[in-house]
Enzyme design. Sequence first.
Site, PDB file in Angstrom:
ATOM      1  N   LYS A  62      39.014 -60.760  -6.138  1.00  0.00           N
ATOM      2  CA  LYS A  62      39.656 -59.845  -5.827  1.00  0.00           C
ATOM      3  C   LYS A  62      41.522 -60.339  -5.712  1.00  0.00           C
ATOM      4  O   LYS A  62      42.318 -59.697  -5.052  1.00  0.00           O
ATOM      5  CB  LYS A  62      39.662 -59.115  -4.495  1.00  0.00           C
ATOM      6  CG  LYS A  62      38.020 -58.644  -4.572  1.00  0.00           C
ATOM      7  CD  LYS A  62      37.605 -57.950  -5.827  1.00  0.00           C
ATOM      8  CE  LYS A  62      38.567 -56.672  -6.136  1.00  0.00           C
ATOM      9  NZ  LYS A  62      37.832 -56.401  -7.539  1.00  0.00           N
ATOM     10  N   HIS A  88      35.226 -67.491 -10.451  1.00  0.00           N
ATOM     11  CA  HIS A  88      35.662 -67.531  -9.251  1.00  0.00           C
ATOM     12  C   HIS A  88      35.206 -68.835  -8.326  1.00  0.00           C
ATOM     13  O   HIS A  88      35.239 -68.984  -7.169  1.00  0.00           O
ATOM     14  CB  HIS A  88      35.251 -66.299  -8.688  1.00  0.00           C
ATOM     15  CG  HIS A  88      35.471 -65.153  -9.121  1.00  0.00           C
ATOM     16  ND1 HIS A  88      36.873 -64.785  -9.152  1.00  0.00           N
ATOM     17  CD2 HIS A  88      34.784 -63.955  -9.512  1.00  0.00           C
ATOM     18  CE1 HIS A  88      36.993 -63.384  -9.589  1.00  0.00           C
ATOM     19  NE2 HIS A  88      35.930 -62.954  -9.474  1.00  0.00           N
ATOM     20  N   SER A 139      40.828 -55.972  -0.024  1.00  0.00           N
ATOM     21  CA  SER A 139      40.528 -55.758  -1.428  1.00  0.00           C
ATOM     22  C   SER A 139      38.903 -56.052  -1.630  1.00  0.00           C
ATOM     23  O   SER A 139      38.239 -55.217  -2.431  1.00  0.00           O
ATOM     24  CB  SER A 139      41.227 -56.273  -2.527  1.00  0.00           C
ATOM     25  OG  SER A 139      40.929 -56.014  -3.822  1.00  0.00           O
TER      26      SER A 139
HETATM   27  P1  A3P Z   1      43.226 -53.571  -4.674  1.00  0.00           P
HETATM   28  O1  A3P Z   1      42.030 -53.445  -4.216  1.00  0.00           O
HETATM   29  O2  A3P Z   1      44.133 -54.296  -3.487  1.00  0.00           O
HETATM   30  O3  A3P Z   1      43.866 -52.667  -5.174  1.00  0.00           O
HETATM   31  P2  A3P Z   1      40.326 -58.890  -9.392  1.00  0.00           P
HETATM   32  O4  A3P Z   1      40.684 -58.562 -10.665  1.00  0.00           O
HETATM   33  O5  A3P Z   1      40.819 -60.288  -8.955  1.00  0.00           O
HETATM   34  O6  A3P Z   1      38.940 -58.347  -9.045  1.00  0.00           O
HETATM   35  O7  A3P Z   1      41.477 -58.216  -8.362  1.00  0.00           O
HETATM   36  C1  A3P Z   1      41.546 -56.553  -8.164  1.00  0.00           C
HETATM   37  C2  A3P Z   1      42.802 -56.319  -7.331  1.00  0.00           C
HETATM   38  O8  A3P Z   1      43.835 -56.499  -8.225  1.00  0.00           O
HETATM   39  C3  A3P Z   1      42.675 -55.055  -6.966  1.00  0.00           C
HETATM   40  O9  A3P Z   1      43.583 -54.871  -5.684  1.00  0.00           O
HETATM   41  C4  A3P Z   1      43.308 -54.212  -8.022  1.00  0.00           C
HETATM   42  O10 A3P Z   1      43.795 -52.963  -7.642  1.00  0.00           O
HETATM   43  C5  A3P Z   1      44.561 -55.232  -8.263  1.00  0.00           C
HETATM   44  N1  A3P Z   1      45.001 -55.046  -9.687  1.00  0.00           N
HETATM   45  C6  A3P Z   1      44.401 -55.015 -10.817  1.00  0.00           C
HETATM   46  N2  A3P Z   1      45.260 -54.925 -12.034  1.00  0.00           N
HETATM   47  C7  A3P Z   1      46.536 -54.832 -11.336  1.00  0.00           C
HETATM   48  C8  A3P Z   1      47.826 -54.687 -11.733  1.00  0.00           C
HETATM   49  N3  A3P Z   1      48.160 -54.504 -13.156  1.00  0.00           N
HETATM   50  N4  A3P Z   1      49.006 -54.909 -10.996  1.00  0.00           N
HETATM   51  C9  A3P Z   1      48.800 -54.921  -9.768  1.00  0.00           C
HETATM   52  N5  A3P Z   1      47.541 -55.255  -8.946  1.00  0.00           N
HETATM   53  C10 A3P Z   1      46.393 -55.056  -9.915  1.00  0.00           C
END
Ligand code: A3P
Length: 305
Positions: free
Chosen positions: A57, A118, A148
């Site tokens: 996340k 991860h 998140s």
């Molecule tokens: P939130 O839950 O705070 O919205 P991962 O890809 O490591 O699983 O992380 C997911 C997190 O990155 C989520 O955070 C998601 O909304 C955010 N995220 C994904 N794409 C994004 C983007 N283009 N810009 C900003 N945040 C992004």
Amino acid sequence: KKLSYEEAIVRAGDTLHRFPLMKIRGIPLMEHIAQNWSSIWAFRPDPSDLLISTYPKAGTTWTQEIVDLLLNNGDPDVSKRAPIPVRIPFLEIFSPPPIPSGLDLLKDMDPPRVIKTHLPIQLVPEGFWENKCKVIYVARNAKDNLVSYYHFDRMNQTQPEPGPWDGYIRKFMKGDLGWGSWYDHVKGYWKERERRNILYLFYEDMKENPRQEIIRIMKYLDLSLSDDIIDRIVQLTSFKAMKDNPMANYSFMPKPVFDQSISPFMRKGEVGDWANHFSPEQAKVFDEDYTRQMEGVDIPFRSNI
Ligand code: A3P
């Protein structure tokens, strides 16, 4: 006929549930990962393979999309050719059959491949270091990362129940979540970043100045794209664009895995959402513990207090 990724997940059906965590060398991992650990540990990358590593996340999917576009000259059709875990396999993921594992997907691809993980640095298969593979690490400030992960664990039907919010904070502080301690994870890669030529990025910098961070990734990959193409990649990897992109927003993941009616994968994409979740008392306890766990570490996190 070979099942598509989505079909395979539907076929796995009732075998999917919230799997317990099992420790490998002290790190709690999803049961199927732990059970297949020896084959994951034996994975041999090609020297041309690129690893994207994060604590869950921290902005993995965002970085995957940026890298895929950079490697494909900003061509949106190429980056929409398949769901993101098919384009950029998740090294250690194992699920009930017939869902392909990360290793299955990698077997069918020719290097240079982009690979997601991860795993904390000590569990990354040694071939990555022996072959001097490039590694991009993305870190996100602890409290936003925790928030998140909490919402993700609510909707991801294959991870343990997050339980009540207050208890979840304590699990995060103790490193009792999948892939272990956030503190050890960010510190482990930080300490090795120079020796192992790891590009260490921050989610907060990507939010504040995406163009600048995309250019840093481009240079690390020894690419040189025009300003117009870079602008297009900035636009295609905005939160809004990725939330609307069915090949990036995990809408391809059936409900028995990701129940996005509980919380969407592309949830908020902001810095500082922790303030909407932590009570002043919870923030105080967390920050005191944070100071202890991060003592003597000079990682320049912003908005972490
Ligand atoms: P939130 O839950 O705070 O919205 P991962 O890809 O490591 O699983 O992380 C997911 C997190 O990155 C989520 O955070 C998601 O909304 C955010 N995220 C994904 N794409 C994004 C983007 N283009 N810009 C900003 N945040 C992004």
